[in-house]
Scaffold this motif. Structure first.
Motif, PDB file in Angstrom:
ATOM      1  N   ARG A 122       0.704  -1.311  -0.071  1.00  0.00           N
ATOM      2  CA  ARG A 122       0.070   0.152   0.172  1.00  0.00           C
ATOM      3  C   ARG A 122       0.825   1.098  -0.168  1.00  0.00           C
ATOM      4  O   ARG A 122       0.603   2.221  -0.661  1.00  0.00           O
ATOM      5  CB  ARG A 122      -0.888  -0.184   1.278  1.00  0.00           C
ATOM      6  N   ARG A 125       2.272   1.680  -3.412  1.00  0.00           N
ATOM      7  CA  ARG A 125       1.068   2.121  -4.352  1.00  0.00           C
ATOM      8  C   ARG A 125       0.936   3.472  -4.260  1.00  0.00           C
ATOM      9  O   ARG A 125       0.804   4.350  -5.265  1.00  0.00           O
ATOM     10  CB  ARG A 125       0.107   1.378  -4.077  1.00  0.00           C
ATOM     11  N   GLU A 126       0.783   4.171  -3.039  1.00  0.00           N
ATOM     12  CA  GLU A 126       0.622   5.436  -3.026  1.00  0.00           C
ATOM     13  C   GLU A 126       1.796   6.445  -3.263  1.00  0.00           C
ATOM     14  O   GLU A 126       1.446   7.647  -3.889  1.00  0.00           O
ATOM     15  CB  GLU A 126       0.145   5.634  -1.269  1.00  0.00           C
TER      16      GLU A 126
END
Length: 262
Positions: A122, A125-126
């Motif tokens: 996560r 991805r950000e």
């Protein structure tokens, strides 16, 4: 050596204490614009104050529970907005609970997956849109020597830290065209609260003293001692710097020679 970090935007997860804090401190010393994240606001305030006292640099801070996707998204976007982009991401999270395979239920596996593997996915991805917009970046995933040699009694860490290393290898190839280098830096026996907790548990389980456990562990390390968070941080920061221009997809073990495998 100039690590070319002056003015660069750096996000360090789980940075209110231990290895994360040591890494954030080293980035601050190099002149980076650092954002530290942790789920404990109280410890974040203490860490920010300590870094300011030691470097004269004011770091940003934000609460973030690494097991919650919405926290991660908010934290990284806020850090990028505050520092005008994001150049370096250091993923990190506290270790899952110790124990053997027979000790674990589905809930334990799910919790460790969210905390130690999905959180890394996560965060990356950000961060990627900001790094791609900047024309490149550096990602450093903090793991454990268990990626090379499983550690008895840490089945959850063994499995999911290895998953982070596999992710590192895969992304290094996928993101090279974007100028993004991805590596993992794996601590061995480094003097943190996590190691102290594991030593205390092992001593209690075996009916021995913590001092005996520590002395026994030191004998397994060729350098004969536990490493310091500062020693670890120097290596992590080089891998996550712009002086590093040709190392990607690699795992660096900072372990005093403890892991013997080729």
């Amino acid at each position: 050596m100039d690590l070319m970090l002056s003015g660069k935007s750096v996000f360090v997860a789980a940075a209110s204490k231990g290895l994360g804090k040591a890494v954030a401190l080293q980035y601050a010393k190099e002149g980076a614009k650092v954002t530290i994240a942790s789920r404990s606001l109280e410890r974040l305030v203490e860490a920010r104050s300590d870094i300011r006292e030691k470097t004269g640099v004011e770091v940003s801070m934000i609460e973030m529970d690494a097991s919650k996707g919405e926290d991660i998204s908010h934290a990284i976007r806020t850090a990028a907005a505050t520092a005008d982009g994001l150049d370096v991401l250091v993923t990190n999270a506290g270790g899952p609970r110790g124990g053997f395979f027979s000790d674990m239920e589905d809930a334990d596996w799910a919790q460790a997956f969210e905390l130690n593997l999905l959180s890394t996915i996560r965060m990356i991805r950000e961060a990627l849109p900001f790094m791609k917009a900047a024309g490149g970046g550096r990602i450093v995933n903090l793991t454990s020597t268990s990626i090379k040699q499983p550690i008895d009694g840490l089945i959850l860490s063994n499995v999911f830290r290895a998953g982070v290393y596999a992710l590192t290898k895969s992304l290094a190839a996928e993101l090279a065209k974007d100028g993004i280098l991805v590596n993992t830096v794996a601590p061995g026996r480094i003097g943190t609260d996590r190691i102290a907790e594991l030593d205390a548990k092992k001593a209690a389980d075996q009916g021995r003293t913590v001092e005996d456990i520590q002395a026994e562990a030191a004998k397994l390390i060729p350098l004969g001692r536990t490493g310091t968070p500062e020693e670890f941080a120097r290596h992590a920061v080089f891998y996550g710097s712009f002086a590093n221009t040709y190392v990607t997809g690699q795992a660096l073990l900072v372990d005093g020679g403890m892991v013997k495998g080729l």
